[in-house]
Design a protein around this motif. Structure first.
Motif: not given
Length: 537
Positions: A433, A435-436
């Motif tokens: 993953q 965060d954007e």
């Protein structure tokens, strides 16, 4: 002067020892006679008397497509006697007209004479076949072609039978032009603005319907044109040559509509994508062809009762079609034995049920660069044993990293209900993953292999298995009791931890398992309901 003196001295010595010279001369002479006579056939061998022995009396060359060369097969010829023999003739029964080819003791041909075979020795005979079925039979799509290899003649003749099954097929390939170049398909442009090409061709309207009458053999990439649909009937067989595959253009569609089979070995109604080597030794070999490539903008793909095996990537899906409907539906489908990935979807929109994906050199399933995914009653496993594997059975990502930059896309949904995610590694599920972009996933009533013995992920919130909003009623690290995962037999036994693990609501949405067994009352997780395995003798 020095040389002449030496010759003079030698001559004197020889003359003074003439008796010794005669003895030595006669010894050397008779030795020469013996050695030279040993090279003559009439002194070395005796004719064969029909007492040769063979490693087989019948050589089966398995199935080969018409006008396609078989693999090379072999048998051995033994001389068990204590005498060196001469085989006057070895030949094919049909002679030069035979569709078989021989190589005897390193010499190619169809007829051989005076082949020597030493006492207690053997020789190899290698055999190949290439045949045109139209020249062998007037009807049918398969023809058994036979000949013999005859050793000696008359009363001493001994025969080895040769048997091959010649399979008719529809051959599809790119056009080859007069200048030696081959037809290509454009893949667009790269970052430098250069157009990229792949060797291939677009299917014309005549070939946009694959039936089960004959197998299809594809060389290069067969393209489904924009706005067209390739329809594949139950029981169709699609074979790809090395580095070949299928590619679907923008607004193109594949509809592979297989049906359940009564014979789970013959799979008479299953659609099968595989390589073009028909010999049993190639039946489970990965990497024989490239991939089925569903390019960006292609749409409404369905694979039902379909097996996709032995390629590099089983299905490569680039992006979704921008609609609210799944771009790819996988139902009752098995994908296995791929050197890279079984299912690789980048920003895909996939719905899958009763799907089995196993044995990949990297990840069995890689959901990359976000997308939307919903798996029900599926078995995602990886028991790859051909090389070291550094990826898990299931890898979920909302980004794609290249050397130049990192691309991101929302993982809108990745839901796994009544599934099995397992394999030979301690950790068979990983999340990547950034965060954007969004990263939404959920596992419920699944059997999962995640044995973090080094506590590498203990503080990572992505792996908070106590969070019931993400992980609900799952079982970890208990045996799935697969029948034989190394041979892609992912049926589960009654001792499986997936037994009765499934949620009944999900089971009602997929009421029959991959073999047509009703699962509604007591659903097991995975693509198969549990069965009692027969004990081995």
């Amino acid at each position: 002067m020095i040389d002449l003196t030496k010759q003079h001295i030698n001559l004197k010595l020889n003359c003074s020892n003439s008796k010794l010279f005669r003895i030595l001369f006669l010894g050397v002479f008779f030795t020469f006679i013996v050695l030279t006579s040993a090279c003559r056939d009439d002194f070395e061998t005796v004719p064969s008397t029909g007492e040769l022995e063979f490693s087989t009396d019948t050589l089966f060359l398995d199935t080969v497509f018409t006008n396609t060369s078989s693999s090379t097969y072999q048998f051995k010829v033994y001389n068990r006697s204590s005498k060196d023999i001469n085989i006057p003739k070895i030949e094919l029964g049909e002679g030069e007209a035979s569709n078989y080819r021989l190589n005897v003791d390193g010499i190619p041909g169809k007829t051989f004479e005076n082949i020597e075979l030493l006492a207690k020795d053997s020789l190899f005979v290698f055999v190949e076949v290439t045949a045109d079925i139209e020249n062998l039979a007037n009807q049918g799509t398969q023809f058994t072609y036979e000949d013999v290899v005859a050793f000696d003649t008359g009363m001493n003749q001994q025969n080895i039978r040769l048997i091959s099954l010649i399979q008719d097929a529809v051959f599809l390939f790119p056009e080859r032009f007069e200048d030696g170049t081959t037809e290509t398909l454009s893949l667009g442009v790269n970052e430098e603005g250069e157009e990229l090409f792949i060797e291939g061709f677009f299917l014309d309207d005549e070939h946009l319907h694959f039936t089960n009458e004959k197998p299809y053999v594809i060389y290069g990439f067969a393209g489904v044109p924009s706005g067209k649909t390739l329809t594949i009937d139950p029981g169709a067989r699609i074979h790809f040559h090395a580095n070949s595959g299928m590619i679907v253009a923008n607004n193109g569609t594949i509809q592979a509509n297989g049906e359940i089979s009564q014979d789970q070995e013959a799979l008479e109604n299953e659609i099968i994508f595989q390589g073009d080597r028909l010999e049993p030794g190639f039946s489970e070999i990965p990497g024989q062809w490239a991939t089925i490539w569903l390019t960006q903008g292609s749409t409404n793909h369905i694979f039902d009762y379909t097996t996709i095996k032995n390629g590099t990537v089983g299905i490569l899906m680039d992006s979704n079609d921008g609609t609210n409907n799944p771009t790819l539906q996988l139902k009752n489908t098995q994908i296995y034995n791929h050197t890279n990935v079984g299912l690789l979807a980048r920003t895909g929109f996939v719905e899958a049920e009763n799907v089995v994906i196993n044995n990949a050199g990297q990840a069995a399933v890689n959901l990359s660069l976000g997308g939307r995914y919903n798996f029900k009653h599926s078995t995602i496993a990886n028991y790859w044993s051909n090389s070291f594997r550094q990826f898990p059975a299931l890898l979920i990502e909302n980004n794609l990293q290249t050397q130049e930059e990192v691309f991101v896309a929302d993982l809108v949904e990745a839901t796994f209900s009544n599934c099995i995610i397992y394999g030979t590694e301690r950790i068979e599920v990983l999340f990547n993953q950034v965060d954007e972009a969004a990263f939404n996933y959920k596992f419920e009533n699944c059997l999962i292999r995640f044995n973090d013995i080094n506590n590498q992920y203990v503080d990572n919130p992505l792996y908070n298995f106590e969070d019931s909003n993400i992980f609900l009623d799952n079982v970890f690290n208990e045996s799935p009791d697969f029948l034989n995962p190394n041979q892609n037999q992912l049926q589960i036994g009654l001792e499986s931890a997936a037994f009765n693990l499934g949620n009944t609501n999900t089971a009602q949405e997929v009421p029959l398992d991959l073999l047509g067994i009703n699962r509604v009352a007591n659903p097991d997780s995975g693509a198969f309901q549990a069965i009692e395995f027969e004990e081995e003798d």
